[in-house]
Structures are given as structure tokens and as C-alpha cells.
Scaffold this motif. Structure first.
Motif, mmCIF file in Angstrom:
data_model
loop_
_atom_site.group_PDB
_atom_site.id
_atom_site.type_symbol
_atom_site.label_atom_id
_atom_site.label_comp_id
_atom_site.label_asym_id
_atom_site.label_seq_id
_atom_site.Cartn_x
_atom_site.Cartn_y
_atom_site.Cartn_z
ATOM 1 N N SER A 1 1.247 -0.733 0.304
ATOM 2 C CA SER A 1 0.252 0.158 -0.009
ATOM 3 C C SER A 1 0.836 1.196 0.201
ATOM 4 C CB SER A 1 -0.876 -0.016 1.432
ATOM 5 O OG SER A 1 -1.520 -1.297 1.362
ATOM 6 N N CYS A 2 1.014 2.110 -0.674
ATOM 7 C CA CYS A 2 1.781 3.345 -0.846
ATOM 8 C C CYS A 2 1.214 4.376 -1.638
ATOM 9 C CB CYS A 2 2.905 2.882 -1.929
ATOM 10 S SG CYS A 2 3.564 1.404 -2.294
ATOM 11 N N VAL A 3 1.657 5.417 -1.004
ATOM 12 C CA VAL A 3 1.181 6.708 -1.719
ATOM 13 C C VAL A 3 2.770 7.333 -2.700
ATOM 14 C CG1 VAL A 3 0.234 8.592 -1.095
ATOM 15 C CG2 VAL A 3 -0.546 6.811 -0.217
ATOM 16 N N SER A 4 2.071 8.051 -3.974
ATOM 17 C CA SER A 4 3.658 8.593 -4.264
ATOM 18 C C SER A 4 4.954 7.684 -3.982
ATOM 19 C CB SER A 4 3.757 10.404 -3.577
ATOM 20 O OG SER A 4 2.425 10.523 -3.550
ATOM 21 N N GLY A 5 4.826 6.612 -3.960
ATOM 22 C CA GLY A 5 5.506 5.744 -4.396
ATOM 23 C C GLY A 5 6.205 5.221 -3.346
ATOM 24 N N ASP A 6 5.487 5.728 -2.114
ATOM 25 C CA ASP A 6 5.724 5.443 -0.517
ATOM 26 C C ASP A 6 5.199 4.916 0.031
ATOM 27 O OD1 ASP A 6 8.299 7.505 -0.885
ATOM 28 O OD2 ASP A 6 7.227 8.952 -0.685
ATOM 29 N N ASP A 7 5.345 3.628 0.731
ATOM 30 C CA ASP A 7 5.375 2.404 1.263
ATOM 31 C C ASP A 7 4.475 3.226 2.917
ATOM 32 O OD1 ASP A 7 3.894 0.445 3.062
ATOM 33 O OD2 ASP A 7 6.491 -0.678 3.611
ATOM 34 N N LEU A 8 3.034 3.221 2.670
ATOM 35 C CA LEU A 8 2.834 3.372 3.898
ATOM 36 C C LEU A 8 2.675 2.483 4.435
ATOM 37 C CD1 LEU A 8 -1.234 4.328 2.261
ATOM 38 C CD2 LEU A 8 1.075 5.987 3.525
ATOM 39 N N GLY A 9 3.106 1.058 5.055
ATOM 40 C CA GLY A 9 2.767 0.934 6.236
ATOM 41 C C GLY A 9 2.722 -0.188 7.261
ATOM 42 N N PHE A 10 1.585 -0.263 6.079
ATOM 43 C CA PHE A 10 -0.092 -0.997 5.832
ATOM 44 C C PHE A 10 0.707 -2.811 5.960
ATOM 45 C CE2 PHE A 10 -2.009 2.602 5.445
ATOM 46 C CZ PHE A 10 -2.292 2.572 6.952
ATOM 47 N N GLY A 11 1.665 -2.947 5.592
ATOM 48 C CA GLY A 11 2.212 -4.578 4.723
ATOM 49 C C GLY A 11 1.417 -4.700 3.012
ATOM 50 N N SER A 12 2.067 -5.426 2.721
ATOM 51 C CA SER A 12 1.696 -6.188 1.259
ATOM 52 C C SER A 12 0.284 -6.695 1.617
ATOM 53 C CB SER A 12 2.764 -7.005 0.832
ATOM 54 O OG SER A 12 3.798 -6.592 0.794
ATOM 55 N N VAL A 13 -0.233 -7.262 0.115
ATOM 56 C CA VAL A 13 -1.829 -7.769 0.150
ATOM 57 C C VAL A 13 -1.384 -8.704 -1.410
ATOM 58 C CG1 VAL A 13 -2.943 -5.959 -0.057
ATOM 59 C CG2 VAL A 13 -3.912 -7.727 0.733
ATOM 60 N N GLN A 14 -2.669 -9.269 -0.927
ATOM 61 C CA GLN A 14 -3.130 -9.566 -2.817
ATOM 62 C C GLN A 14 -4.372 -9.946 -2.816
ATOM 63 O OE1 GLN A 14 -0.859 -13.406 -1.967
ATOM 64 N NE2 GLN A 14 -0.099 -13.594 -4.065
ATOM 65 N N VAL A 15 -4.953 -10.046 -4.359
ATOM 66 C CA VAL A 15 -6.221 -10.375 -3.733
ATOM 67 C C VAL A 15 -6.945 -10.789 -4.972
ATOM 68 C CG1 VAL A 15 -6.704 -7.580 -3.112
ATOM 69 C CG2 VAL A 15 -6.592 -8.102 -5.549
ATOM 70 N N ARG A 16 -7.719 -11.496 -4.774
ATOM 71 C CA ARG A 16 -8.765 -12.164 -5.926
ATOM 72 C C ARG A 16 -10.134 -11.990 -5.933
ATOM 73 N NH1 ARG A 16 -9.411 -18.527 -4.855
ATOM 74 N NH2 ARG A 16 -10.322 -17.778 -2.680
#
Length: 91
Positions: free
Chosen positions: A16-31
Motif C-alpha cells: 500500500s503506497c502513496v506517491s511511491g512511498d510505503d504506507l507501512g500497512f504491509g503487502s496484500v494480494q487480491v482475487r
């Protein structure tokens, strides 16, 4: 009648990023899986599209830019392109 399609494959792992910076929420996959209705007037009685998300490890931040094609008469194609070159909307 309506039914849900099969689940799509899990998306790539993304931060989860804003303007190329990681927001610190971790990574996610969706389907997801879509709703298909035999008759459009029955769509209100159908279930909604389903979406699932799960945490994952890895992922990277992307930047997004709007791109435009050449004018053809009074119209042109417009799309959003991710920094890795993938077109994520439009034609």
C-alpha cells in the motif's frame, strides 16, 4: 438466473503506497469473481461481485501516470500506466 464466475488467480503481492512511498500497512494480494446474469433485469436479485484479500510478503510500490494516444478525429485513447509498464486501465 445468475451465478458467480470462478475465482481469478491471486494478484501479485503489492504494498500500500502513496506517491511511491510505503504506507507501512504491509503487502496484500487480491482475487475476485464476477456476477453473470442471464437477464439484465434480474441483476438486482443477484449476489454482488466477491473480493478476497490476503497478506503476503514482498511487494513493491508503483507510481501511476495517465497516458494518451494520438488524436483521431475528436477522440483519443487514455489509459493509466504503472511504473513497471503495465497498463492498468483503459485501452
Amino acid at each position: 438466473e445468475c451465478y458467480l464466475t470462478e475465482w481469478t488467480v491471486w494478484s501479485p503481492c503489492q504494498l500500500s503506497c502513496v506517491s511511491g512511498d510505503d504506507l507501512g500497512f504491509g503487502s496484500v494480494q487480491v482475487r475476485s469473481r464476477a456476477v453473470v446474469a442471464q437477464d439484465p433485469e434480474n441483476l438486482l436479485e443477484c449476489p454482488e461481485q466477491e473480493l478476497e484479500a490476503r497478506p503476503c510478503t514482498g511487494g513493491q510500490c508503483f507510481e501511476y501516470k495517465w497516458r494518451t494516444g494520438p488524436w483521431r478525429g475528436s477522440s483519443r485513447h487514455v489509459w493509466c500506466q504503472r511504473s513497471d509498464g503495465m497498463n492498468v486501465t483503459g485501452k
